[in-house]
Design a protein around this motif. Structure first.
Motif, PDB file in Angstrom:
ATOM      1  N   CYS A 105       0.840  -1.242   0.050  1.00  0.00           N
ATOM      2  CA  CYS A 105      -0.040  -0.074  -0.100  1.00  0.00           C
ATOM      3  C   CYS A 105       1.029   1.269  -0.109  1.00  0.00           C
ATOM      4  O   CYS A 105       1.910   1.239   0.752  1.00  0.00           O
ATOM      5  N   ASP A 161       7.471   4.620   2.093  1.00  0.00           N
ATOM      6  CA  ASP A 161       6.798   3.506   1.190  1.00  0.00           C
ATOM      7  C   ASP A 161       7.814   2.679   0.282  1.00  0.00           C
ATOM      8  O   ASP A 161       7.443   1.599   0.016  1.00  0.00           O
ATOM      9  N   ALA A 170       3.236   8.060   6.784  1.00  0.00           N
ATOM     10  CA  ALA A 170       3.094   8.850   5.752  1.00  0.00           C
ATOM     11  C   ALA A 170       3.896  10.251   6.041  1.00  0.00           C
ATOM     12  O   ALA A 170       3.407  10.601   7.258  1.00  0.00           O
ATOM     13  N   THR A 194       0.982   9.565  10.716  1.00  0.00           N
ATOM     14  CA  THR A 194       0.256   8.817  11.703  1.00  0.00           C
ATOM     15  C   THR A 194       0.670   7.295  11.791  1.00  0.00           C
ATOM     16  O   THR A 194       0.908   6.815  12.975  1.00  0.00           O
ATOM     17  N   GLY A 195       1.204   6.730  10.656  1.00  0.00           N
ATOM     18  CA  GLY A 195       1.422   5.304  11.028  1.00  0.00           C
ATOM     19  C   GLY A 195       0.076   4.410  11.345  1.00  0.00           C
ATOM     20  O   GLY A 195       0.716   3.205  11.840  1.00  0.00           O
TER      21      GLY A 195
HETATM   22  N1  LIG Z   1      -4.388   6.388   0.679  1.00  0.00           N
HETATM   23  C1  LIG Z   1      -3.583   5.640   0.941  1.00  0.00           C
HETATM   24  N2  LIG Z   1      -3.223   4.537  -0.148  1.00  0.00           N
HETATM   25  C2  LIG Z   1      -2.332   3.636  -0.064  1.00  0.00           C
HETATM   26  N3  LIG Z   1      -1.723   3.340   1.194  1.00  0.00           N
HETATM   27  C3  LIG Z   1      -1.885   4.267   2.273  1.00  0.00           C
HETATM   28  C4  LIG Z   1      -2.758   5.227   2.053  1.00  0.00           C
HETATM   29  N4  LIG Z   1      -2.493   5.845   3.456  1.00  0.00           N
HETATM   30  C5  LIG Z   1      -1.631   5.481   3.847  1.00  0.00           C
HETATM   31  N5  LIG Z   1      -1.323   4.078   3.250  1.00  0.00           N
HETATM   32  C6  LIG Z   1      -0.333   3.392   3.631  1.00  0.00           C
HETATM   33  O1  LIG Z   1      -0.033   3.443   4.999  1.00  0.00           O
HETATM   34  C7  LIG Z   1       1.118   3.670   5.498  1.00  0.00           C
HETATM   35  C8  LIG Z   1       1.132   4.547   6.909  1.00  0.00           C
HETATM   36  O2  LIG Z   1       0.321   5.893   6.581  1.00  0.00           O
HETATM   37  P1  LIG Z   1      -0.457   6.774   7.759  1.00  0.00           P
HETATM   38  O3  LIG Z   1      -1.148   6.064   8.523  1.00  0.00           O
HETATM   39  O4  LIG Z   1      -1.111   7.797   6.837  1.00  0.00           O
HETATM   40  O5  LIG Z   1       0.815   7.526   8.121  1.00  0.00           O
HETATM   41  C9  LIG Z   1       1.845   4.690   4.424  1.00  0.00           C
HETATM   42  O6  LIG Z   1       3.291   4.387   4.542  1.00  0.00           O
HETATM   43  C10 LIG Z   1       1.270   3.700   3.471  1.00  0.00           C
HETATM   44  O7  LIG Z   1       1.917   2.354   3.283  1.00  0.00           O
END
Ligand SMILES: Nc1ncnc2c1ncn2[C@@H]1O[C@H](COP(=O)(O)O)[C@@H](O)[C@H]1O
Ligand SMILES: Cc1cc2nc3c(=O)[nH]c(=O)nc-3n(C[C@H](O)[C@H](O)[C@H](O)COP(=O)(O)OP(=O)(O)OC[C@H]3O[C@@H](n4cnc5c(N)ncnc54)[C@H](O)[C@@H]3O)c2cc1C
Lengths: 261, 332
Positions: free
Chosen positions: A6, A38, A120, A125-126
């Protein structure tokens, strides 16, 4: 083995500012790029594929221009790319994002390993990785700093503060990649060119057998009430004398008076 | 009678030591929710007895789950156990430290409960029973105020060292204690902890240090490092670095301060040869007194400094050591 990664598209730069009048985000540079963390996740997936064969599928949820990050994924060596894009997905928080991604993974069928970046760089947030793991009911290894696959057993390490954990998971499983896990290589021009020849599959909510109440804004319990510029510590800096001897003397006295030395 | 709303705090521990962020959260919860019931939720093995340590920070209640199986437990198992407790008691909110474990566990619990979770908060307050959470985005360049109006509990992870921990008077530290031993144990197969070891951190945590000398690219030469080390020894400080210094030259990521390193909260911080990039500054917002040394008067580090010296790090620190020696000698 069917492996999903993802990936998120993030702004080219984190130097965003608030418009003082509209309070909207002003993003410099239009284009986006793949969330740098990513790339470690894709690299890890490619390493597993190199070992046991199979295919690596990159998935991203977002507007149509998320194609950019998917093409970067293809240029790194992913076999195919899926874009989850629909008006119904707009305004998703991490819970709705995790739900949408997990429904896409279910639809693919027979996926055995899903990789995420550690977080991200825009949202920071992770959360999405562990949320998807929970929705799929799979075990997780977060912040993996090493990873090996033996038969159907995945062994890896993570750091929890001062504690180093070595764990084993049986597939199917979710892994979030720490940036210590590997060193993604540079893109080869040949691969970049090839990535533009490849078809990107687009799925909408109707393709996902998803509960509409769990998508987008309706599926997002959190609300952003306000965005603000950070308040840095407003500091009257006392500039010391230009002569180092005098400056040192003054500073020493000041710190001593505050019981700091 | 309506039930008193409860704020829960997950009392993360590692090998019998409570994570310091837990004490910070207990203190902050009592400040922002004086009329709520502050509950520490502790998972421990029957021989650990960590409740007394938590009591010093004044929770109204400690909810302890005791089970030998907690010695080695998967994220998914802990999330399931927490979900049982939440469904039983329906807390208003549930806070975790934004540690590696908190950030792994809280989102799994959130998904189970289908509620909202705000990551890495830097400020928290209540408006009535609504938890107002402030989190940074875009590498701390933007702050967002986030609420979860309809779902409960309101969940947040909070960045370590954002709040100060404060013990309460001993007579205030008699919390209600509930020990739960009969939770249905979740069947989580497919996961096994093979080994756990405490990684030797010779300098027991930059994040806990009272005095820190931080070195940047402008103070990375051998002479500056030597004088910094000797000054650090004299004032009992630890050495931290900016990211460019972590690839070799005696420092590693463990010594890094900032967004992708450690958040620090020392009483005294020297920033030597550091430009003051946002990613670095976000790690030092809780430092009390900051001294910056940099030949560039425009360097951003001066905007957060209490004392600034425009000039070379090496020369300044050498002069400071000489002054100190003279003062020490005069005292004898
Ligand atoms: N819109 C998205 N589409 C695909 N993967 C996502 C998306 N948002 C977050 N991810 C995945 O989730 C991880 C953590 O993202 P976050 O929780 O937004 O910090 C990222 O490193 C991506 O691997
Ligand atoms: C996603 C991301 C995460 C990051 N996370 C972090 C992080 O956690 N921590 C971190 O530190 N960085 C982080 N960075 C990097 C950050 O953006 C900066 O590049 C870094 O902090 C700069 O380090 P510096 O101040 O040592 O070096 P520089 O920016 O090169 O500054 C060196 C300074 O030294 C001064 N100088 C020169 N000579 C002397 C002298 N003789 N005496 C004294 N001063 C002198 C110069 O005037 C200059 O201001 C991150 C970046 C990204 C993109």
């Amino acid at each position: 083995m069917k492996i999903v990664v993802c990936i998120k598209q993030v702004p080219e730069s984190n130097q965003v500012k608030l418009d003082p009048v509209t309070h909207n985000l002003v993003r410099q540079g239009v284009a986006g790029k793949i969330n740098p963390f990513d790339r470690h996740a894709i690299q890890a997936a490619l390493a597993i594929k190199a070992q046991v064969g199979g295919e690596v599928i990159v998935i991203s949820m977002g507007p149509a221009d998320n194609e950019y990050c998917l093409r970067e994924g293809l240029a790194m060596g992913a076999d195919r790319a899926i874009l989850l894009s629909a008006r119904a997905f707009a305004g998703s928080d991490t819970l709705a994002t995790g739900y949408t991604l997990s429904q896409a993974i279910r639809k693919l069928g027979a996926v055995e390993l899903v990789f995420f970046g550690r977080q991200a760089v825009d949202a920071d947030t992770g959360q999405v990785g562990p949320i998807v793991a929970e929705f799929l009911g799979w075990p997780q290894l977060t912040l993996a700093s090493s990873l090996t696959l033996k038969d159907r057993r995945l062994e890896g390490m993570r750091r929890l503060g001062d504690l180093e954990q070595t764990v084993a998971l049986t597939l199917p499983a979710v892994v979030t990649a720490s940036n210590d896990l590997n060193q993604p290589g540079y893109l080869q021009p040949r691969m970049i060119k090839a990535s533009f020849q490849q078809e990107i599959t687009v799925w909408q909510e109707t393709d996902l057998a998803a509960d509409p109440l769990r998508l987008g804004v309706s599926g997002s319990p959190t609300v952003v009430r306000k965005v603000m510029a950070p308040q840095r510590k407003q500091q009257e800096t006392v500039f010391l004398a230009t002569d180092p001897q005098q400056a040192a003397l003054d500073l020493h006295a000041a710190l001593h008076a505050k019981n700091l030395i | 009678m309506t039930k008193i709303p409860e704020v829960w705090i997950f009392a993360e521990q590692q090998l019998g030591q409570i994570e310091p962020t837990v004490f910070q959260l207990l203190t902050r919860a009592r400040e922002i929710a004086p009329r709520f019931k502050v509950v520490a939720v502790l998972f421990e093995t029957p021989t650990q007895h960590l409740a007394a340590t938590l009591a010093e920070y004044g929770p109204d209640k400690i909810l302890v789950v005791q089970d030998p199986r907690l010695a080695q437990v998967a994220d998914a198992e802990q999330a399931t156990l927490l979900a049982h407790l939440v469904q039983r008691d329906q807390p208003n909110s549930f806070l975790f430290g934004a540690t590696a474990l908190g950030r792994s566990l809280a989102p799994r619990l959130q998904a189970k409960l289908q509620t909202g979770l705000t990551a890495d908060c830097l400020a928290l307050h209540f408006e009535d029973e609504l938890l107002v959470q402030t989190k940074p985005s875009y590498g701390d360049n933007i702050m967002c105020e986030i609420v979860c109006p309809d779902k409960r509990p309101q969940m947040a992870t909070v960045r370590p060292n954002t709040f100060a921990a404060q013990k309460v008077e001993p007579d205030r530290s008699r919390p209600e204690l509930e020990v739960v031993t009969d939770l249905p144990w979740p069947e989580v197969a497919h996961f096994q902890i093979i080994a756990e070891k405490k990684v030797a951190t010779p300098q027991t945590g930059l994040s806990q240090a009272k005095r820190i000398i931080a070195l940047g690219r402008g103070a990375a030469d051998a002479a500056s490092k030597t004088v910094a080390r000797s000054w650090a020894q004299k004032i009992d400080a630890q050495i931290g670095v900016t990211r460019p210094l972590t690839d070799g030259g005696g420092f590693s990521v463990k010594d890094q301060i900032g967004q992708s390193g450690q958040t620090v909260a020392p009483e005294l911080l020297f920033c030597l040869g550091i430009s003051g990039a946002v990613q670095f500054l976000s790690g030092i917002t809780n430092a009390k007194v900051i001294v910056a040394v940099n030949p560039d008067p425009q360097a951003a580090i001066f905007s957060v400094a209490d004392y600034g010296f425009v000039g070379e790090a090496n020369g300044f620190l050498t002069a400071l050591q000489q002054v100190d020696q003279r003062k020490q000698a005069a005292l004898k």
